[in-house]
Write a protein that holds these residues in place. Structure first.
Motif, PDB file in Angstrom:
ATOM      1  N   TYR A 172      -1.292   5.671   7.639  1.00 16.25           N
ATOM      2  CA  TYR A 172      -0.999   4.276   7.339  1.00 16.25           C
ATOM      3  C   TYR A 172       0.395   3.889   7.818  1.00 16.25           C
ATOM      4  O   TYR A 172       0.607   2.787   8.338  1.00 16.25           O
ATOM      5  N   PRO A 217       0.804  -1.234   0.000  1.00 13.08           N
ATOM      6  CA  PRO A 217       0.000   0.000   0.000  1.00 13.08           C
ATOM      7  C   PRO A 217       0.834   1.280   0.000  1.00 13.08           C
ATOM      8  O   PRO A 217       0.339   2.331  -0.434  1.00 13.08           O
ATOM      9  N   ILE A 275       1.004   2.372  -3.544  1.00 14.08           N
ATOM     10  CA  ILE A 275      -0.265   2.952  -3.991  1.00 14.08           C
ATOM     11  C   ILE A 275      -0.442   4.360  -3.433  1.00 14.08           C
ATOM     12  O   ILE A 275      -0.880   5.275  -4.152  1.00 14.08           O
ATOM     13  N   LEU A 276      -0.087   4.560  -2.162  1.00 15.99           N
ATOM     14  CA  LEU A 276      -0.234   5.877  -1.542  1.00 15.99           C
ATOM     15  C   LEU A 276       0.687   6.914  -2.183  1.00 15.99           C
ATOM     16  O   LEU A 276       0.334   8.094  -2.272  1.00 15.99           O
TER      17      LEU A 276
END
Length: 316
Positions: free
Chosen positions: A203, A163, A166-167
């Protein structure tokens, strides 16, 4: 990849980033690289020796040594992900890295770190079973279980770090591409964005506290239980050996986690910390454990120490 038109073609993703190295110390880069290069060579030789000894000696194909083998592999990947590029920056002034190359480096830095954290937890579990449940050691940690644990360590690291990519991909950079660091890491890249990086921060904190933080808690808990069991051993000699082994392991764990958490939280809260201090420690947490682990886990182990002596003395 998103793109824009006209003169704003760098609004979203630049084609390259520039790794500055250690800001304010560019003139000393050539000298700073010498100890880092020496440590890198030591890490390669040490972990390579451990892998060679364990893979070629069938008597060492036991759970403790197999976990040590996995630790050596992660150590080699961890330091090799950043050190070659860092040395190129320091010695060759090769500051440019492609956008996707930067994201790839970021992914492997964080994924391998998470994997090594899981391996250290697995090794703590191995010591717990060996000392607290010795009669069930071989039945609990059989070859199938070790394979599953190793695979779980790798998959966990990949799943929780993906992730990050993606971030970063969702962020626009508006032409900002200078990273004041020696390698690409998640928050170092995110801070260049000209949009909110709140999801990245949240996150990142979640992963650090719930994954790596949980590893630290479980490792500490296992060693507390181990030390309690050691104190109940009737033999003082057995107590000393167990304390010696556990003490060495705890030192390595502290060296692995302390600078890592310092670097992580400095990115988010340590605005008063000198960038030079932050960057040096960020490099050390990727380099010092690969140097120390072969010494502590390898040379401190009698069977491996004897094999090393045989190799260097030319005996078979």
């Amino acid at each position: 990849m998103l793109s824009t038109s006209g003169s704003n073609d760098t609004t979203f993703h630049p084609s390259t980033f520039i790794l500055l190295g250690i800001p304010g110390m560019q003139e000393q880069h050539i000298w700073i690289a010498i100890p880092f290069c020496s440590m890198y060579i030591c890490a390669l030789v040490g972990n390579g020796t451990i892998l060679y000894i364990i893979t070629t000696d069938r008597s060492l194909h036991e759970p403790m040594y197999l976990f040590l083998c996995l630790l050596s592999i992660t150590d080699l990947v961890l330091c090799s992900t950043t050190l070659p590029k860092m040395l190129a920056i320091f010695w060759l002034r090769s500051h440019t890295i492609s956008y996707h190359g930067c994201l790839t480096q970021m992914f492997f830095v964080h994924a391998v770190f998470a994997t090594e954290s899981a391996v250290l937890l697995a090794m703590a579990f191995d010591r717990y079973v060996a000392i607290c449940r010795p009669l069930h050691y071989t039945s609990i940690l059989n070859a199938t279980m070790i394979g599953k644990i190793g695979l779980a360590c790798v998959i966990r690291g990949l799943l929780f770090v993906f992730p990050f990519v993606i971030l970063i991909e969702r962020l626009p950079f508006c032409g900002h591409r200078v990273i004041p660091h020696t390698y690409c890491e998640h928050m170092g890249i995110a801070k260049l964005a000209c949009a909110s990086i709140h999801p990245n921060t949240i996150y990142g904190l979640t992963v650090a506290l719930s994954i790596t933080g949980m590893d630290v808690v479980l490792i500490a808990t296992s060693y507390i239980i181990i030390l309690q069991a050691v104190l109940r051993l009737p033999s003082k000699d057995a107590q000393f050996r167990a304390f010696s082994t556990c003490g060495a392991h705890i030192c390595v764990i502290l060296v692995f986690y302390t600078p890592a958490f310092f670097s992580f939280f400095t990115h988010r809260f340590g605005h008063q910390i000198l960038p030079q201090v932050h960057i040096v420690l960020a490099n050390l947490y990727l380099l010092v454990p690969p140097v120390l682990n072969p010494l502590v886990y390898g040379i401190n182990t009698k069977q491996i120490r004897l094999r090393i002596c045989e190799i260097f003395m030319g005996r078979k």
